[in-house]
Design a protein around this motif. Structure first.
Motif, PDB file in Angstrom:
ATOM      1  N   LEU A  87       0.831  -1.202   0.000  1.00  9.13           N
ATOM      2  CA  LEU A  87       0.000   0.000   0.000  1.00  9.13           C
ATOM      3  C   LEU A  87       0.867   1.254   0.000  1.00  9.13           C
ATOM      4  N   HIS A  88       1.858   1.298   0.862  1.00 10.74           N
ATOM      5  CA  HIS A  88       2.677   2.509   0.984  1.00 10.74           C
ATOM      6  C   HIS A  88       3.706   2.611  -0.139  1.00 10.74           C
ATOM      7  N   LEU A  89       4.216   1.492  -0.619  1.00 13.75           N
ATOM      8  CA  LEU A  89       5.132   1.541  -1.749  1.00 13.75           C
ATOM      9  C   LEU A  89       4.436   2.111  -2.982  1.00 13.75           C
ATOM     10  N   TRP A  90       3.249   1.602  -3.274  1.00 12.91           N
ATOM     11  CA  TRP A  90       2.547   2.036  -4.480  1.00 12.91           C
ATOM     12  C   TRP A  90       1.960   3.438  -4.342  1.00 12.91           C
ATOM     13  N   ALA A  91       1.467   3.800  -3.164  1.00 10.63           N
ATOM     14  CA  ALA A  91       0.920   5.145  -2.981  1.00 10.63           C
ATOM     15  C   ALA A  91       2.005   6.188  -3.221  1.00 10.63           C
ATOM     16  N   ASN A  92       3.185   5.958  -2.688  1.00  4.80           N
ATOM     17  CA  ASN A  92       4.271   6.916  -2.865  1.00  4.80           C
ATOM     18  C   ASN A  92       4.830   6.881  -4.281  1.00  4.80           C
ATOM     19  N   ALA A  93       4.781   5.728  -4.933  1.00 10.62           N
ATOM     20  CA  ALA A  93       5.239   5.661  -6.323  1.00 10.62           C
ATOM     21  C   ALA A  93       4.319   6.449  -7.247  1.00 10.62           C
TER      22      ALA A  93
ATOM     23  N   VAL B  37      10.309   7.912   1.372  1.00 13.00           N
ATOM     24  CA  VAL B  37       9.432   7.015   2.132  1.00 13.00           C
ATOM     25  C   VAL B  37       9.564   5.588   1.615  1.00 13.00           C
ATOM     26  N   ILE B  38       9.657   5.427   0.299  1.00 10.38           N
ATOM     27  CA  ILE B  38       9.830   4.087  -0.286  1.00 10.38           C
ATOM     28  C   ILE B  38      11.126   3.462   0.210  1.00 10.38           C
ATOM     29  N   ALA B  39      12.200   4.239   0.213  1.00  9.33           N
ATOM     30  CA  ALA B  39      13.478   3.718   0.709  1.00  9.33           C
ATOM     31  C   ALA B  39      13.385   3.367   2.191  1.00  9.33           C
ATOM     32  N   GLU B  40      12.713   4.202   2.966  1.00 13.61           N
ATOM     33  CA  GLU B  40      12.558   3.929   4.396  1.00 13.61           C
ATOM     34  C   GLU B  40      11.748   2.661   4.631  1.00 13.61           C
TER      35      GLU B  40
ATOM     36  N   VAL C 247       8.676  -4.172  -7.610  1.00 12.48           N
ATOM     37  CA  VAL C 247       9.805  -3.626  -8.350  1.00 12.48           C
ATOM     38  C   VAL C 247       9.465  -2.263  -8.951  1.00 12.48           C
ATOM     39  N   GLN C 248       8.198  -2.008  -9.316  1.00  8.28           N
ATOM     40  CA  GLN C 248       7.861  -0.745  -9.965  1.00  8.28           C
ATOM     41  C   GLN C 248       8.032   0.446  -9.030  1.00  8.28           C
ATOM     42  N   PRO C 249       7.544   0.408  -7.775  1.00 11.22           N
ATOM     43  CA  PRO C 249       7.834   1.529  -6.866  1.00 11.22           C
ATOM     44  C   PRO C 249       9.328   1.739  -6.637  1.00 11.22           C
ATOM     45  N   ILE C 250      10.087   0.643  -6.563  1.00  9.40           N
ATOM     46  CA  ILE C 250      11.535   0.778  -6.383  1.00  9.40           C
ATOM     47  C   ILE C 250      12.157   1.448  -7.601  1.00  9.40           C
ATOM     48  N   TYR C 251      11.678   1.090  -8.776  1.00  3.72           N
ATOM     49  CA  TYR C 251      12.189   1.683 -10.013  1.00  3.72           C
ATOM     50  C   TYR C 251      11.884   3.175 -10.074  1.00  3.72           C
TER      51      TYR C 251
ATOM     52  N   ALA D 238      21.320   3.508  -2.958  1.00  7.26           N
ATOM     53  CA  ALA D 238      21.990   2.256  -2.586  1.00  7.26           C
ATOM     54  C   ALA D 238      21.018   1.308  -1.893  1.00  7.26           C
ATOM     55  N   VAL D 239      20.127   1.843  -1.055  1.00  6.21           N
ATOM     56  CA  VAL D 239      19.105   1.020  -0.396  1.00  6.21           C
ATOM     57  C   VAL D 239      18.196   0.363  -1.431  1.00  6.21           C
ATOM     58  N   LEU D 240      17.772   1.148  -2.422  1.00  4.29           N
ATOM     59  CA  LEU D 240      16.880   0.619  -3.456  1.00  4.29           C
ATOM     60  C   LEU D 240      17.595  -0.404  -4.328  1.00  4.29           C
ATOM     61  N   THR D 241      18.854  -0.141  -4.646  1.00  6.75           N
ATOM     62  CA  THR D 241      19.620  -1.081  -5.459  1.00  6.75           C
ATOM     63  C   THR D 241      19.817  -2.404  -4.734  1.00  6.75           C
ATOM     64  N   LYS D 242      20.073  -2.328  -3.446  1.00  6.81           N
ATOM     65  CA  LYS D 242      20.237  -3.551  -2.655  1.00  6.81           C
ATOM     66  C   LYS D 242      18.941  -4.358  -2.633  1.00  6.81           C
ATOM     67  N   ALA D 243      17.804  -3.667  -2.519  1.00  3.53           N
ATOM     68  CA  ALA D 243      16.512  -4.362  -2.529  1.00  3.53           C
ATOM     69  C   ALA D 243      16.275  -5.052  -3.866  1.00  3.53           C
ATOM     70  N   LEU D 244      16.624  -4.370  -4.967  1.00  3.50           N
ATOM     71  CA  LEU D 244      16.467  -4.982  -6.288  1.00  3.50           C
ATOM     72  C   LEU D 244      17.341  -6.219  -6.427  1.00  3.50           C
TER      73      LEU D 244
END
Length: 341
Positions: free
Chosen positions: A139-145, A183-186, A206-210, A252-258
Protein backbone atom coordinates in the motif's frame (compact mmCIF):
# COMPACT_ATOMS: atom_id res chain seq x y z
CA UNK A 1 -15.05 -11.79 -1.36
CA UNK A 2 -15.34 -12.12 -5.10
CA UNK A 3 -12.36 -14.01 -6.49
CA UNK A 4 -12.44 -11.97 -9.71
CA UNK A 5 -11.44 -8.76 -7.92
CA UNK A 6 -7.67 -9.28 -8.45
CA UNK A 7 -8.14 -9.18 -12.25
CA UNK A 8 -9.03 -5.46 -12.55
CA UNK A 9 -6.41 -4.59 -9.91
CA UNK A 10 -3.65 -6.46 -11.72
CA UNK A 11 -4.74 -4.88 -15.00
CA UNK A 12 -4.24 -1.41 -13.52
CA UNK A 13 -0.89 -2.33 -12.02
CA UNK A 14 0.32 -3.49 -15.44
CA UNK A 15 -1.15 -0.36 -17.06
CA UNK A 16 0.78 1.88 -14.68
CA UNK A 17 3.94 -0.13 -15.27
CA UNK A 18 3.75 -0.13 -19.07
CA UNK A 19 2.14 3.29 -19.57
CA UNK A 20 -0.83 1.94 -21.49
CA UNK A 21 -4.49 2.56 -20.60
CA UNK A 22 -6.22 -0.16 -18.56
CA UNK A 23 -7.61 -3.01 -20.63
CA UNK A 24 -10.71 -3.43 -18.42
CA UNK A 25 -12.72 -0.16 -18.44
CA UNK A 26 -13.92 0.96 -15.04
CA UNK A 27 -17.48 1.37 -16.37
CA UNK A 28 -17.98 -2.37 -16.88
CA UNK A 29 -16.65 -3.46 -13.48
CA UNK A 30 -19.56 -4.51 -11.27
CA UNK A 31 -17.53 -6.02 -8.44
CA UNK A 32 -18.08 -4.05 -5.22
CA UNK A 33 -15.08 -2.64 -3.40
CA UNK A 34 -13.99 -4.75 -0.41
CA UNK A 35 -14.67 -3.62 3.14
CA UNK A 36 -13.16 -4.48 6.51
CA UNK A 37 -16.20 -6.66 7.25
CA UNK A 38 -15.21 -8.91 4.34
CA UNK A 39 -12.19 -10.00 6.38
CA UNK A 40 -14.25 -11.46 9.23
CA UNK A 41 -13.15 -14.11 9.90
CA UNK A 42 -9.70 -12.95 8.89
CA UNK A 43 -8.28 -15.41 6.30
CA UNK A 44 -4.74 -14.44 7.32
CA UNK A 45 -5.15 -15.65 10.88
CA UNK A 46 -3.30 -18.83 11.76
CA UNK A 47 -5.61 -19.57 14.69
CA UNK A 48 -9.37 -19.19 14.81
CA UNK A 49 -10.70 -18.03 18.16
CA UNK A 50 -13.96 -19.08 19.70
CA UNK A 51 -15.12 -15.53 20.43
CA UNK A 52 -16.72 -13.11 18.02
CA UNK A 53 -14.13 -11.41 15.81
CA UNK A 54 -14.28 -7.62 15.53
CA UNK A 55 -13.49 -6.06 12.11
CA UNK A 56 -10.13 -4.30 12.01
CA UNK A 57 -8.68 -1.89 9.45
CA UNK A 58 -7.25 -4.05 6.67
CA UNK A 59 -4.57 -2.78 4.27
CA UNK A 60 -6.01 -4.67 1.31
CA UNK A 61 -9.20 -2.60 1.46
CA UNK A 62 -7.23 0.62 1.02
CA UNK A 63 -4.91 -0.97 -1.51
CA UNK A 64 -7.82 -1.73 -3.85
CA UNK A 65 -9.05 1.87 -3.60
CA UNK A 66 -5.55 3.09 -4.37
CA UNK A 67 -5.33 0.86 -7.44
CA UNK A 68 -8.68 2.22 -8.68
CA UNK A 69 -7.31 5.74 -8.38
CA UNK A 70 -4.05 4.64 -10.00
CA UNK A 71 -6.04 3.30 -12.96
CA UNK A 72 -7.81 6.64 -13.40
CA UNK A 73 -4.51 8.52 -13.36
CA UNK A 74 -3.00 6.07 -15.85
CA UNK A 75 -6.05 6.48 -18.10
CA UNK A 76 -5.59 10.25 -18.20
CA UNK A 77 -1.82 10.03 -18.75
CA UNK A 78 -2.29 7.50 -21.56
CA UNK A 79 -4.97 9.69 -23.13
CA UNK A 80 -2.37 12.12 -24.44
CA UNK A 81 -1.46 9.50 -27.04
CA UNK A 82 -4.71 10.11 -28.90
CA UNK A 83 -8.31 9.23 -28.08
CA UNK A 84 -8.86 7.54 -31.42
CA UNK A 85 -6.45 4.78 -30.44
CA UNK A 86 -7.88 4.09 -26.98
CA UNK A 87 -11.15 3.26 -25.29
CA UNK A 88 -10.99 6.42 -23.18
CA UNK A 89 -14.02 8.65 -22.64
CA UNK A 90 -13.80 11.97 -24.46
CA UNK A 91 -11.97 14.52 -22.31
CA UNK A 92 -10.68 16.83 -25.02
CA UNK A 93 -8.49 19.64 -23.75
CA UNK A 94 -9.37 18.88 -20.14
CA UNK A 95 -6.51 16.43 -19.63
CA UNK A 96 -4.41 18.78 -17.46
CA UNK A 97 -7.46 19.79 -15.40
CA UNK A 98 -8.53 16.18 -14.95
CA UNK A 99 -5.03 15.15 -13.90
CA UNK A 100 -4.94 18.02 -11.40
CA UNK A 101 -8.20 16.77 -9.88
CA UNK A 102 -6.80 13.25 -9.59
CA UNK A 103 -3.59 14.55 -8.04
CA UNK A 104 -5.61 16.30 -5.34
CA UNK A 105 -7.70 13.17 -4.83
CA UNK A 106 -4.56 11.05 -4.47
CA UNK A 107 -3.04 13.42 -1.91
CA UNK A 108 -6.31 13.46 0.02
CA UNK A 109 -6.55 9.67 -0.03
CA UNK A 110 -3.06 9.17 1.36
CA UNK A 111 -3.19 11.97 3.93
CA UNK A 112 -6.56 10.83 5.29
CA UNK A 113 -5.58 7.23 5.98
CA UNK A 114 -6.51 6.18 9.48
CA UNK A 115 -3.80 6.11 12.13
CA UNK A 116 -3.72 2.31 11.91
CA UNK A 117 -2.98 2.54 8.17
CA UNK A 118 -0.41 5.35 8.23
CA UNK A 119 3.18 4.27 7.76
CA UNK A 120 5.14 3.67 10.94
CA UNK A 121 7.38 0.91 12.21
CA UNK A 122 4.89 -0.03 14.93
CA UNK A 123 2.00 -0.17 12.46
CA UNK A 124 4.06 -2.34 10.11
CA UNK A 125 5.00 -4.75 12.89
CA UNK A 126 1.34 -4.92 13.99
CA UNK A 127 0.10 -5.71 10.48
CA UNK A 128 2.87 -8.26 10.03
CA UNK A 129 1.75 -9.98 13.23
CA UNK A 130 -1.79 -10.10 11.82
CA UNK A 131 -0.54 -11.59 8.56
CA UNK A 132 -1.11 -8.42 6.50
CA UNK A 133 2.42 -7.04 6.49
CA UNK A 134 2.88 -7.59 2.74
CA UNK A 135 -0.30 -5.72 1.75
CA UNK A 136 0.48 -2.94 4.25
CA UNK A 137 3.94 -2.47 2.74
CA UNK A 138 2.59 -2.66 -0.82
CA UNK A 139 0.00 0.00 0.00
CA UNK A 140 2.68 2.51 0.98
CA UNK A 141 5.13 1.54 -1.75
CA UNK A 142 2.55 2.04 -4.48
CA UNK A 143 0.92 5.15 -2.98
CA UNK A 144 4.27 6.92 -2.86
CA UNK A 145 5.24 5.66 -6.32
CA UNK A 146 2.06 7.06 -7.89
CA UNK A 147 2.60 10.33 -6.02
CA UNK A 148 6.18 10.54 -7.30
CA UNK A 149 5.20 9.96 -10.93
CA UNK A 150 2.14 12.23 -10.82
CA UNK A 151 4.06 15.24 -9.53
CA UNK A 152 7.36 14.65 -11.32
CA UNK A 153 6.66 14.30 -15.06
CA UNK A 154 10.38 14.45 -15.86
CA UNK A 155 10.52 10.82 -14.70
CA UNK A 156 8.43 10.01 -17.79
CA UNK A 157 10.53 12.12 -20.14
CA UNK A 158 10.91 10.62 -23.58
CA UNK A 159 14.38 9.75 -24.91
CA UNK A 160 14.28 12.72 -27.30
CA UNK A 161 13.49 15.03 -24.37
CA UNK A 162 10.05 16.15 -25.58
CA UNK A 163 7.08 16.45 -23.25
CA UNK A 164 3.62 15.29 -24.20
CA UNK A 165 0.83 17.93 -24.34
CA UNK A 166 -0.43 16.84 -20.94
CA UNK A 167 2.91 16.98 -19.12
CA UNK A 168 3.60 20.51 -20.33
CA UNK A 169 0.88 21.89 -18.05
CA UNK A 170 0.90 19.36 -15.23
CA UNK A 171 1.33 20.61 -11.68
CA UNK A 172 4.87 19.81 -10.57
CA UNK A 173 6.28 19.22 -7.11
CA UNK A 174 9.74 17.69 -7.24
CA UNK A 175 9.95 18.17 -3.49
CA UNK A 176 6.89 15.94 -2.98
CA UNK A 177 8.24 13.40 -5.45
CA UNK A 178 11.57 13.14 -3.61
CA UNK A 179 9.79 12.96 -0.27
CA UNK A 180 7.67 10.07 -1.54
CA UNK A 181 10.80 8.34 -2.87
CA UNK A 182 12.46 8.67 0.54
CA UNK A 183 9.43 7.01 2.13
CA UNK A 184 9.83 4.09 -0.29
CA UNK A 185 13.48 3.72 0.71
CA UNK A 186 12.56 3.93 4.40
CA UNK A 187 9.86 1.28 4.00
CA UNK A 188 12.37 -1.11 2.44
CA UNK A 189 14.93 -0.52 5.19
CA UNK A 190 12.50 -1.55 7.91
CA UNK A 191 11.07 -4.35 5.77
CA UNK A 192 14.57 -5.84 5.56
CA UNK A 193 14.88 -5.59 9.33
CA UNK A 194 11.55 -7.16 10.30
CA UNK A 195 10.00 -9.01 7.34
CA UNK A 196 11.93 -8.99 4.07
CA UNK A 197 9.48 -11.50 2.57
CA UNK A 198 6.86 -8.72 2.54
CA UNK A 199 8.38 -7.38 -0.69
CA UNK A 200 10.58 -10.26 -1.87
CA UNK A 201 7.54 -12.44 -2.56
CA UNK A 202 5.89 -9.87 -4.85
CA UNK A 203 7.32 -8.99 -8.29
CA UNK A 204 5.05 -5.93 -8.39
CA UNK A 205 7.17 -4.27 -5.70
CA UNK A 206 9.80 -3.63 -8.35
CA UNK A 207 7.86 -0.75 -9.97
CA UNK A 208 7.83 1.53 -6.87
CA UNK A 209 11.54 0.78 -6.38
CA UNK A 210 12.19 1.68 -10.01
CA UNK A 211 10.26 4.97 -9.76
CA UNK A 212 12.03 6.00 -6.55
CA UNK A 213 15.41 5.13 -8.08
CA UNK A 214 14.68 7.34 -11.08
CA UNK A 215 13.74 10.20 -8.75
CA UNK A 216 17.05 9.96 -6.89
CA UNK A 217 19.03 9.63 -10.12
CA UNK A 218 17.31 12.74 -11.48
CA UNK A 219 18.10 14.57 -8.24
CA UNK A 220 21.76 13.54 -8.42
CA UNK A 221 22.01 14.70 -12.03
CA UNK A 222 20.37 18.01 -11.16
CA UNK A 223 22.77 18.51 -8.27
CA UNK A 224 25.79 17.76 -10.44
CA UNK A 225 24.50 20.19 -13.09
CA UNK A 226 24.19 23.00 -10.59
CA UNK A 227 27.44 22.14 -8.87
CA UNK A 228 29.60 24.26 -11.15
CA UNK A 229 27.19 27.19 -10.92
CA UNK A 230 27.51 27.23 -7.13
CA UNK A 231 31.20 26.37 -6.97
CA UNK A 232 32.11 29.88 -5.86
CA UNK A 233 29.47 29.84 -3.13
CA UNK A 234 30.79 27.48 -0.46
CA UNK A 235 27.57 27.25 1.62
CA UNK A 236 25.57 26.20 -1.45
CA UNK A 237 28.30 23.76 -2.43
CA UNK A 238 28.16 22.15 1.01
CA UNK A 239 24.39 21.79 0.82
CA UNK A 240 24.60 20.28 -2.67
CA UNK A 241 27.21 17.78 -1.49
CA UNK A 242 25.01 16.78 1.44
CA UNK A 243 21.91 16.32 -0.72
CA UNK A 244 23.92 14.33 -3.25
CA UNK A 245 25.23 12.06 -0.50
CA UNK A 246 21.72 11.43 0.85
CA UNK A 247 20.44 10.65 -2.63
CA UNK A 248 23.26 8.14 -3.13
CA UNK A 249 22.51 6.46 0.19
CA UNK A 250 18.82 6.11 -0.67
CA UNK A 251 19.66 4.84 -4.15
CA UNK A 252 21.99 2.26 -2.59
CA UNK A 253 19.10 1.02 -0.40
CA UNK A 254 16.88 0.62 -3.46
CA UNK A 255 19.62 -1.08 -5.46
CA UNK A 256 20.24 -3.55 -2.65
CA UNK A 257 16.51 -4.36 -2.53
CA UNK A 258 16.47 -4.98 -6.29
CA UNK A 259 19.45 -7.30 -6.05
CA UNK A 260 17.76 -9.29 -3.31
CA UNK A 261 14.66 -9.60 -5.49
CA UNK A 262 16.78 -10.82 -8.41
CA UNK A 263 17.50 -13.97 -6.43
CA UNK A 264 13.79 -14.89 -6.60
CA UNK A 265 12.66 -13.06 -9.77
CA UNK A 266 15.32 -13.32 -12.47
CA UNK A 267 13.53 -10.92 -14.83
CA UNK A 268 14.14 -8.06 -12.40
CA UNK A 269 17.79 -8.00 -13.47
CA UNK A 270 16.62 -6.13 -16.58
CA UNK A 271 15.30 -3.33 -14.37
CA UNK A 272 18.70 -3.06 -12.71
CA UNK A 273 20.34 -2.82 -16.13
CA UNK A 274 18.03 0.06 -17.11
CA UNK A 275 18.76 1.94 -13.90
CA UNK A 276 22.49 1.46 -14.48
CA UNK A 277 22.09 3.11 -17.86
CA UNK A 278 20.16 6.02 -16.34
CA UNK A 279 22.87 6.48 -13.70
CA UNK A 280 25.69 6.48 -16.27
CA UNK A 281 28.22 9.19 -15.55
CA UNK A 282 27.33 9.47 -11.87
CA UNK A 283 29.90 6.95 -10.69
CA UNK A 284 27.19 4.66 -9.39
CA UNK A 285 26.77 0.97 -10.18
CA UNK A 286 25.44 -2.21 -8.69
CA UNK A 287 26.59 -3.03 -5.20
CA UNK A 288 27.69 -6.48 -6.33
CA UNK A 289 28.00 -6.52 -10.10
CA UNK A 290 29.43 -10.06 -10.08
CA UNK A 291 26.13 -11.40 -8.79
CA UNK A 292 24.51 -10.98 -12.20
CA UNK A 293 26.73 -13.72 -13.59
CA UNK A 294 25.42 -16.14 -10.96
CA UNK A 295 21.75 -15.79 -11.93
CA UNK A 296 20.18 -19.11 -12.94
CA UNK A 297 19.01 -19.84 -16.46
CA UNK A 298 15.31 -19.42 -17.22
CA UNK A 299 15.22 -22.25 -19.75
CA UNK A 300 13.49 -25.54 -19.02
CA UNK A 301 14.69 -28.97 -20.11
CA UNK A 302 13.71 -29.81 -23.69
CA UNK A 303 11.57 -32.77 -22.71
CA UNK A 304 7.89 -33.49 -23.51
CA UNK A 305 5.48 -32.92 -20.59
CA UNK A 306 4.25 -36.49 -20.90
CA UNK A 307 7.50 -37.67 -19.31
CA UNK A 308 7.06 -35.55 -16.19
CA UNK A 309 5.28 -38.19 -14.10
CA UNK A 310 6.20 -41.36 -15.95
CA UNK A 311 9.22 -43.62 -16.29
CA UNK A 312 10.24 -45.19 -19.59
CA UNK A 313 13.24 -47.31 -20.42
CA UNK A 314 12.81 -46.15 -24.02
CA UNK A 315 10.72 -43.51 -25.71
CA UNK A 316 7.37 -44.86 -26.90
CA UNK A 317 7.38 -45.63 -30.63
CA UNK A 318 4.74 -42.98 -31.33
CA UNK A 319 6.90 -40.22 -29.86
CA UNK A 320 10.14 -38.80 -31.11
CA UNK A 321 13.00 -38.40 -28.68
CA UNK A 322 13.62 -34.73 -27.85
CA UNK A 323 16.42 -33.12 -29.78
CA UNK A 324 18.94 -30.85 -28.09
CA UNK A 325 18.59 -27.47 -29.84
CA UNK A 326 21.79 -25.90 -31.09
CA UNK A 327 20.97 -22.59 -29.38
CA UNK A 328 21.09 -24.05 -25.89
CA UNK A 329 23.95 -22.91 -23.70
CA UNK A 330 26.23 -25.58 -22.18
CA UNK A 331 24.65 -25.06 -18.76
CA UNK A 332 21.23 -25.90 -20.21
CA UNK A 333 22.08 -29.08 -22.12
CA UNK A 334 21.16 -32.29 -20.31
CA UNK A 335 22.93 -35.58 -20.59
CA UNK A 336 21.54 -37.02 -23.81
CA UNK A 337 22.13 -40.52 -22.54
CA UNK A 338 19.71 -40.07 -19.63
CA UNK A 339 16.25 -41.09 -20.88
CA UNK A 340 14.66 -41.64 -17.51
CA UNK A 341 12.96 -39.06 -15.32
Amino acid sequence: MNKLSPAPSQDRILAFTTGRPPTIPEEIIEIPLPTDEDFVPDPARADVGDGEEVPQPTPFVHMVRLIVLCGRITTVLAGCRGETRTLLPHVGNRYPDKLKELQAELVQFYSELSDAMKWSVDAFKHQEARGHGDSFLTLHLWANAVLAVSFHPELQERPEGNFSPITQNVERSIKLSLSSSRVIAECLVFADLFASHSYLTSPFAVQPIYVASLAFIYDMKSSSTGFNASAENKPNQTVDNLLNTLARQNLAVLTKALQRMEHYWVGISGVSDILEQHAAGLGFQRIDASRKACLPDLALPDRPPIFTNATYTQHPPSLVAPQAPSTMSPSMILDSGDTST
